[in-house]
Design an enzyme around this catalytic site. Structure first.
Site, PDB file in Angstrom:
ATOM      1  N   ARG A  59      19.890  63.225 102.547  1.00  0.00           N
ATOM      2  CA  ARG A  59      18.596  62.553 102.499  1.00  0.00           C
ATOM      3  C   ARG A  59      17.538  63.502 101.932  1.00  0.00           C
ATOM      4  O   ARG A  59      16.653  63.103 101.191  1.00  0.00           O
ATOM      5  CB  ARG A  59      18.212  62.164 103.940  1.00  0.00           C
ATOM      6  CG  ARG A  59      17.474  60.878 104.085  1.00  0.00           C
ATOM      7  CD  ARG A  59      17.641  60.355 105.491  1.00  0.00           C
ATOM      8  NE  ARG A  59      17.237  61.329 106.497  1.00  0.00           N
ATOM      9  CZ  ARG A  59      16.039  61.370 107.071  1.00  0.00           C
ATOM     10  NH1 ARG A  59      15.109  60.514 106.709  1.00  0.00           N
ATOM     11  NH2 ARG A  59      15.757  62.254 108.001  1.00  0.00           N
ATOM     12  N   ARG A  85      13.231  52.872 103.766  1.00  0.00           N
ATOM     13  CA  ARG A  85      13.947  54.137 103.995  1.00  0.00           C
ATOM     14  C   ARG A  85      13.112  55.040 104.859  1.00  0.00           C
ATOM     15  O   ARG A  85      11.878  55.081 104.693  1.00  0.00           O
ATOM     16  CB  ARG A  85      14.205  54.868 102.673  1.00  0.00           C
ATOM     17  CG  ARG A  85      15.078  54.112 101.717  1.00  0.00           C
ATOM     18  CD  ARG A  85      16.536  54.367 101.996  1.00  0.00           C
ATOM     19  NE  ARG A  85      17.348  53.464 101.191  1.00  0.00           N
ATOM     20  CZ  ARG A  85      18.659  53.374 101.298  1.00  0.00           C
ATOM     21  NH1 ARG A  85      19.317  54.114 102.165  1.00  0.00           N
ATOM     22  NH2 ARG A  85      19.334  52.531 100.551  1.00  0.00           N
ATOM     23  N   ILE A  86      13.773  55.789 105.709  1.00  0.00           N
ATOM     24  CA  ILE A  86      13.070  56.807 106.497  1.00  0.00           C
ATOM     25  C   ILE A  86      13.010  58.066 105.652  1.00  0.00           C
ATOM     26  O   ILE A  86      14.017  58.512 105.092  1.00  0.00           O
ATOM     27  CB  ILE A  86      13.798  57.053 107.826  1.00  0.00           C
ATOM     28  CG1 ILE A  86      13.760  55.766 108.651  1.00  0.00           C
ATOM     29  CG2 ILE A  86      13.156  58.207 108.583  1.00  0.00           C
ATOM     30  CD1 ILE A  86      14.623  55.794 109.884  1.00  0.00           C
ATOM     31  N   LEU A  87      11.815  58.615 105.556  1.00  0.00           N
ATOM     32  CA  LEU A  87      11.605  59.767 104.673  1.00  0.00           C
ATOM     33  C   LEU A  87      11.652  61.062 105.477  1.00  0.00           C
ATOM     34  O   LEU A  87      11.101  61.138 106.579  1.00  0.00           O
ATOM     35  CB  LEU A  87      10.244  59.623 103.992  1.00  0.00           C
ATOM     36  CG  LEU A  87      10.225  58.460 102.997  1.00  0.00           C
ATOM     37  CD1 LEU A  87       8.820  57.960 102.760  1.00  0.00           C
ATOM     38  CD2 LEU A  87      10.885  58.877 101.689  1.00  0.00           C
ATOM     39  N   THR A 102       2.573  49.961 105.018  1.00  0.00           N
ATOM     40  CA  THR A 102       2.185  48.691 105.629  1.00  0.00           C
ATOM     41  C   THR A 102       3.373  48.162 106.426  1.00  0.00           C
ATOM     42  O   THR A 102       4.520  48.209 105.979  1.00  0.00           O
ATOM     43  CB  THR A 102       1.679  47.675 104.586  1.00  0.00           C
ATOM     44  OG1 THR A 102       1.423  46.446 105.258  1.00  0.00           O
ATOM     45  CG2 THR A 102       2.640  47.455 103.443  1.00  0.00           C
ATOM     46  N   HIS A 103       3.065  47.689 107.647  1.00  0.00           N
ATOM     47  CA  HIS A 103       4.127  47.293 108.586  1.00  0.00           C
ATOM     48  C   HIS A 103       3.779  45.938 109.211  1.00  0.00           C
ATOM     49  O   HIS A 103       2.649  45.726 109.654  1.00  0.00           O
ATOM     50  CB  HIS A 103       4.253  48.358 109.683  1.00  0.00           C
ATOM     51  CG  HIS A 103       5.325  48.037 110.667  1.00  0.00           C
ATOM     52  ND1 HIS A 103       6.659  48.277 110.403  1.00  0.00           N
ATOM     53  CD2 HIS A 103       5.269  47.456 111.895  1.00  0.00           C
ATOM     54  CE1 HIS A 103       7.378  47.865 111.444  1.00  0.00           C
ATOM     55  NE2 HIS A 103       6.565  47.367 112.347  1.00  0.00           N
ATOM     56  N   ASP A 135       3.507  59.472 109.307  1.00  0.00           N
ATOM     57  CA  ASP A 135       3.813  60.792 109.864  1.00  0.00           C
ATOM     58  C   ASP A 135       5.332  60.934 109.922  1.00  0.00           C
ATOM     59  O   ASP A 135       6.051  60.152 109.306  1.00  0.00           O
ATOM     60  CB  ASP A 135       3.112  61.012 111.212  1.00  0.00           C
ATOM     61  CG  ASP A 135       3.691  60.139 112.314  1.00  0.00           C
ATOM     62  OD1 ASP A 135       4.691  59.414 112.056  1.00  0.00           O
ATOM     63  OD2 ASP A 135       3.156  60.177 113.434  1.00  0.00           O
ATOM     64  N   GLY A 137       7.417  60.333 112.277  1.00  0.00           N
ATOM     65  CA  GLY A 137       8.150  59.342 113.058  1.00  0.00           C
ATOM     66  C   GLY A 137       8.334  58.043 112.278  1.00  0.00           C
ATOM     67  O   GLY A 137       7.934  57.937 111.118  1.00  0.00           O
ATOM     68  N   ASP A 139       7.067  54.556 111.849  1.00  0.00           N
ATOM     69  CA  ASP A 139       5.926  53.663 112.112  1.00  0.00           C
ATOM     70  C   ASP A 139       5.042  54.175 113.256  1.00  0.00           C
ATOM     71  O   ASP A 139       4.492  53.386 114.026  1.00  0.00           O
ATOM     72  CB  ASP A 139       6.416  52.227 112.409  1.00  0.00           C
ATOM     73  CG  ASP A 139       7.246  51.663 111.272  1.00  0.00           C
ATOM     74  OD1 ASP A 139       6.910  51.936 110.107  1.00  0.00           O
ATOM     75  OD2 ASP A 139       8.239  50.953 111.544  1.00  0.00           O
TER      76      ASP A 139
END
Ligand code: GRF
Length: 192
Positions: A59, A85-87, A102-103, A135, A137, A139
């Site tokens: 990743r 995707r989680i960065l 945006t969530h 950040d 985490g 969301d």
């Protein structure tokens, strides 16, 4: 902007930014797959790039190349709009606090990839949209703007998500406008 799917939020921001009165421009659109939404960027002649995690061993290696592609365009702001995707931390730290997402829920309620479904399953009567600084985490970053709407009795996740996205597109356009006009200062959100 980074996307993974249909890109209706991207399309809305491209339409808004097409007006000479709108103070932000979309420099490029990236995706983690050949997402349908990239066609919206192509329609407006905005450059696109795809960096697929499948082509990398880790990743971290994937995100490094994604970051190189982004930095090539020297953006003031990076907007995640349906980027699924989680960065990794290095990526977030490199762009923070000028990285927003945006969530489709009223965070901190219902983080993660199934926010709309989770709100219905939990029996919530209200949900909404949150735009937040990203950040490390999932969301969990500081909220910039939120807007709520009622969940209708018996409403399906698909129907609710479509109604959320109508609100979401407006909120995204308004939030990017406020950032571009310095009415919202992202540096007030602590740099990681
Ligand atoms: C949006 O609701 C976004 O918040 C969520 O996925 C949806 C993407 O929609 N993570 P689109 O691709 O902009 O149409």
């Amino acid at each position: 902007m980074l996307i993974s799917g249909g890109g209706s939020n991207l399309r809305a921001l491209l339409d808004a930014a097409d007006s000479p009165l709108y103070p932000a421009r979309i420099l490029a659109v990236g995706a983690d797959n050949p997402a349908d939404g990239l066609t919206h960027a192509e329609f407006y002649g905005v450059p696109t790039f795809v960096v697929s995690p499948a082509n990398f061993d880790s990743r971290e290696a994937w995100a490094e190349v994604l970051l190189d592609n982004i930095n090539f365009f020297k953006p003031d702001l990076v907007v995640l709009a349906g980027f699924m995707r989680i960065l990794p931390s290095e990526f977030v730290r490199a762009l923070s606090p000028n990285l927003i997402n945006t969530h489709p829920s009223l965070l901190p309620l219902f983080p993660g990839a199934h926010a709309v479904h989770d709100a219905i399953t939990a029996g919530a009567t209200e949900t909404g949209v949150t735009i937040h600084v990203v950040d490390e985490g999932v969301d969990t970053g500081p909220h910039i703007a939120q807007r709520s709407l009622q969940i209708l009795p018996g409403e399906s996740p698909g129907d609710l998500h479509e109604r959320i996205k109508v609100v979401e597109r407006d909120l995204l356009i308004e939030t990017v406008l406020a950032i571009a006009e310095n009415k919202i200062t992202l540096s007030q959100f602590s740099k990681l």
